[in-house]
Scaffold this active site. Structure first.
Site, PDB file in Angstrom:
ATOM      1  N   CYS A 124      -2.409  -0.297  -4.674  1.00 28.69           N
ATOM      2  CA  CYS A 124      -1.557   0.166  -5.768  1.00 28.69           C
ATOM      3  C   CYS A 124      -1.624  -0.780  -6.953  1.00 28.69           C
ATOM      4  CB  CYS A 124      -0.127   0.344  -5.289  1.00 28.69           C
ATOM      5  SG  CYS A 124       0.541  -1.095  -4.424  1.00 28.69           S
ATOM      6  N   GLU A 177       7.933   2.578  -3.918  1.00 38.01           N
ATOM      7  CA  GLU A 177       6.815   1.848  -4.508  1.00 38.01           C
ATOM      8  C   GLU A 177       5.669   2.835  -4.588  1.00 38.01           C
ATOM      9  OE1 GLU A 177       3.447   0.574  -4.942  1.00 38.01           O
ATOM     10  OE2 GLU A 177       3.586  -0.441  -3.012  1.00 38.01           O
TER      11      GLU A 177
END
Length: 457
Positions: free
Chosen positions: A264, A230
């Protein structure tokens, strides 16, 4: 003598604690102990694993204030955001405990002449390399799913939140998790490479930068080990012609400043059609400019420091380079003269390809506003990125926005008329340079299992 780690409060620049890194021999013993704990845990029933996960969630709630305060000291999170993070992690435990036995239960299928059975068997020790921006969530996200699956878990946390990693280990064990099943490795990057290569480590998951993802994936691939990555993103939020501007301005400011802009899936690029551009820029800039920056432990602070001064300085350099290449800062854009890793809420306009503000991830409270001709052009700009983690669409025509999101938006997650970080029952992950694999929503429990086929005649 082993090297030391110092954790530093980014709001005050004062040392919080000092930790000693493990030697190679100590790390080896830790991996072996985790494997030994796994050999017993893998035989525990799905229902009993779920009960343990449920207990971890309650223990998180019981220690919410202490853990939240520690995270705020270590990485500068607003105290309210730290509490929300604990609540999210407890909700992840609840979802996993409720749905884990069903997700991982054996499945029967008809086959010629008999019965086919699919079992989801744990594979062993899973190594997680995690960042500092969510000290509890990043570790809970992968560890709880893998513990439910029957695996053992190793954690290498970011050095600046070492205390949070150790606190979480102790909390898991306080809830009743067998000792060594969740093991924190206080190690450097060189020793981390040896852990990836270790014969007892069966899978690797990382949340971090693209460069870190490439390095870890390459190392794991050499040893034929599965990875889940990720990575970063520069998520685009589209304000279309028929958007509700009040809602768009509110959600976009929230999406950019959440967690001090260090998420993120923060909203980072704001792609606004010509029809709404001037009004959006004026109101959005006003809201960003009014953001109150200060002590993250204070309840009324709206923007705390970044996690480290060097990361703040990298962000400032990205803004400087973008301005040198034609962008304009309508507010913020300068490092304040004060103690701490602070950077003000910043709005950049005239953002174009070739500028860091357009091409790269700005991991801090800086918004890039980009003008689009129309809705179609806005979607083109949104997809004009090497990243693909999240994104958003603001439109009063929800059916059309849903079609745009599902058919045309090249990203793993899309928020429509809202901003979302993570929800336990929905998959989390991206495409392109934002990585691969999925967590949450039941998907994470099956990333590191052996889907085993049994043929019964």
């Amino acid at each position: 003598m082993a090297s030391q780690i110092q954790t530093i409060n980014p709001a005050t620049e004062k040392v919080i604690a000092t930790y000693t890194r493990m030697t190679a021999a100590e790390a080896e013993r830790a991996v072996e102990a985790c494997q030994a704990a796994f050999e017993k845990w893998r035989l525990v029933s799905l229902e009993d694993r779920a009960a343990m996960i449920k207990a971890i969630g309650q223990t998180l709630r019981d220690n919410r204030e202490e853990f939240a305060a520690l995270m705020t000291r270590e990485v500068g999170k607003l105290i309210g955001d730290s509490r929300d993070e604990i609540d999210l992690c407890a909700a992840i435990c609840d979802f996993t405990a409720e749905h884990g036995p069903e997700e991982l239960a054996p499945e029967e299928r008809e086959i010629p002449g008999g019965t086919g059975v699919i079992t989801y068997a744990p594979i062993g020790v899973i190594y997680g390399i995690q960042p500092w921006n969510f000290p509890c969530y990043q570790a809970v996200r992968y560890s709880v799913a893998n513990l439910m699956a029957g695996n053992g878990v190793l954690l290498k946390h970011a050095s600046n939140c070492t205390g949070s990693g150790l606190f979480l280990r102790d909390l898991f064990e306080r809830a009743g998790l067998p000792k060594d099943l969740f093991t924190v490795l206080v190690i450097d990057h060189d020793l981390s490479d040896e852990i990836i290569a270790h014969k007892l480590v069966r899978g690797v998951t990382l949340t971090g930068s693209g460069d870190a993802g490439r390095a870890v994936a390459q190392k794991a691939a050499w040893h034929l080990k599965k990875t889940l990555l990720e990575l970063g993103s520069n998520d685009a939020y589209l304000v279309l012609d028929d958007a509700d501007l009040d809602l768009a301005v509110e959600c976009c400011a929230q999406g950019r400043l959440y967690n001090n802009g260090q998420t993120c899936v923060n909203a980072k690029r704001f792609v606004v059609t010509e029809k709404n551009y001037d009004a959006f820029v004026e109101r959005f800039t006003e809201k960003m400019r009014a953001c109150k920056m200060g002590d993250p432990a204070s309840e009324d602070t709206e923007l705390g420091p970044m996690s480290r001064t060097e990361l703040r300085d990298e962000l400032a350099q990205q803004v400087k380079e973008s301005v040198e290449k034609g962008a304009r800062a309508l507010c913020g854009g300068e490092v304040p003269d004060r103690t701490g890793a602070f950077y003000p809420a910043t709005v950049l306009v005239d953002v174009k390809p070739g500028q860091p503000a357009y091409d790269d991830e700005l991991f801090g409270p800086v918004a890039s506003v980009i003008k689009a001709k129309d809705d179609e052009d806005a979607m083109r700009i949104a997809n004009d990125s090497r990243f693909g983690l999240g994104g958003g669409i603001f439109s009063k025509d929800v059916a059309r926005a849903r079609e745009l999101a599902s058919t045309y938006f090249d990203t793993g997650m899309v928020s429509i008329n809202s901003y979302n970080v993570a929800i336990p029952n929905m998959p989390f992950g991206g495409v392109k340079d934002s990585g691969y694999g999925r967590e949450h929503g039941g998907f994470g429990m099956k990333e590191f299992v052996n889907a085993k086929s049994l043929y019964i005649g």
